[in-house]
Design a protein around this motif. Structure first.
Motif, PDB file in Angstrom:
ATOM      1  N   GLY A  35       0.822  -1.208   0.000  1.00  0.00           N
ATOM      2  CA  GLY A  35       0.000   0.000   0.000  1.00  0.00           C
ATOM      3  C   GLY A  35       0.853   1.253   0.000  1.00  0.00           C
ATOM      4  O   GLY A  35       0.545   2.233  -0.681  1.00  0.00           O
ATOM      5  N   ALA A  66      -4.048   1.610  -2.615  1.00  0.00           N
ATOM      6  CA  ALA A  66      -3.514   1.046  -1.371  1.00  0.00           C
ATOM      7  C   ALA A  66      -4.592   0.279  -0.613  1.00  0.00           C
ATOM      8  O   ALA A  66      -4.343  -0.823  -0.110  1.00  0.00           O
ATOM      9  N   ARG A  69      -5.447  -3.357  -1.355  1.00  0.00           N
ATOM     10  CA  ARG A  69      -4.521  -4.382  -0.875  1.00  0.00           C
ATOM     11  C   ARG A  69      -5.067  -5.126   0.344  1.00  0.00           C
ATOM     12  O   ARG A  69      -4.618  -6.209   0.659  1.00  0.00           O
ATOM     13  N   GLY A  73      -3.023  -2.270   3.702  1.00  0.00           N
ATOM     14  CA  GLY A  73      -2.913  -1.202   2.721  1.00  0.00           C
ATOM     15  C   GLY A  73      -3.767  -0.007   3.085  1.00  0.00           C
ATOM     16  O   GLY A  73      -3.352   1.144   2.931  1.00  0.00           O
TER      17      GLY A  73
END
Length: 127
Positions: A35, A66, A69, A73
């Motif tokens: 991330g 991000a 993820r 993240g």
């Protein structure tokens, strides 16, 4: 013998739980790292594009990428965004309104909102 079997069963349950915790922690750290890479990529693209009024788009895109993820993240995106806005708010002199708008774009991206909501017209498709 029953006590021994109970102890063995309890040990197995604890080991499995510990292993899952360890695996989950590893996944969180991996997602946070990736991330952070997503956030850096969005920042680098913003600098490279050097396109007027594209700031909010890159904020939203970095946070969106991000957060995709996973929890790590999403956490990294929030920490990085908050730190950047705290630092930028005191240094850049752009004011509270700009910081508020940046944080709105950050939250939009982190929550899964389409970053293109902030995309300025004419921004090259590369981004």
């Amino acid at each position: 013998m029953k006590l021994y079997n109970c102890m063995l069963l309890l040990s197995l349950v604890l080991c499995v739980s510990a292993q899952n915790w360890f695996t989950d922690a590893g996944a969180f750290i991996r997602d946070a790292y990736r991330g952070a890479e997503d956030m850096w990529r969005a920042y680098s693209d913003m600098r490279e594009a050097n396109y007027k009024n594209a700031d909010k788009y890159f904020h939203a895109r970095g946070n969106y990428d991000a957060a995709q993820r996973g929890p790590g993240g999403k956490w990294a995106a929030k920490v990085i965004s908050d730190a950047r806005e705290d630092w930028q708010g005191g240094i850049s002199g752009r004011g509270a309104e700009d910081t508020r708008q940046d944080q709105e774009a950050n939250a939009w991206g982190r929550s899964g909102g389409d970053p293109n909501r902030y995309r300025p017209e004419g921004l090259p498709s590369k981004y």
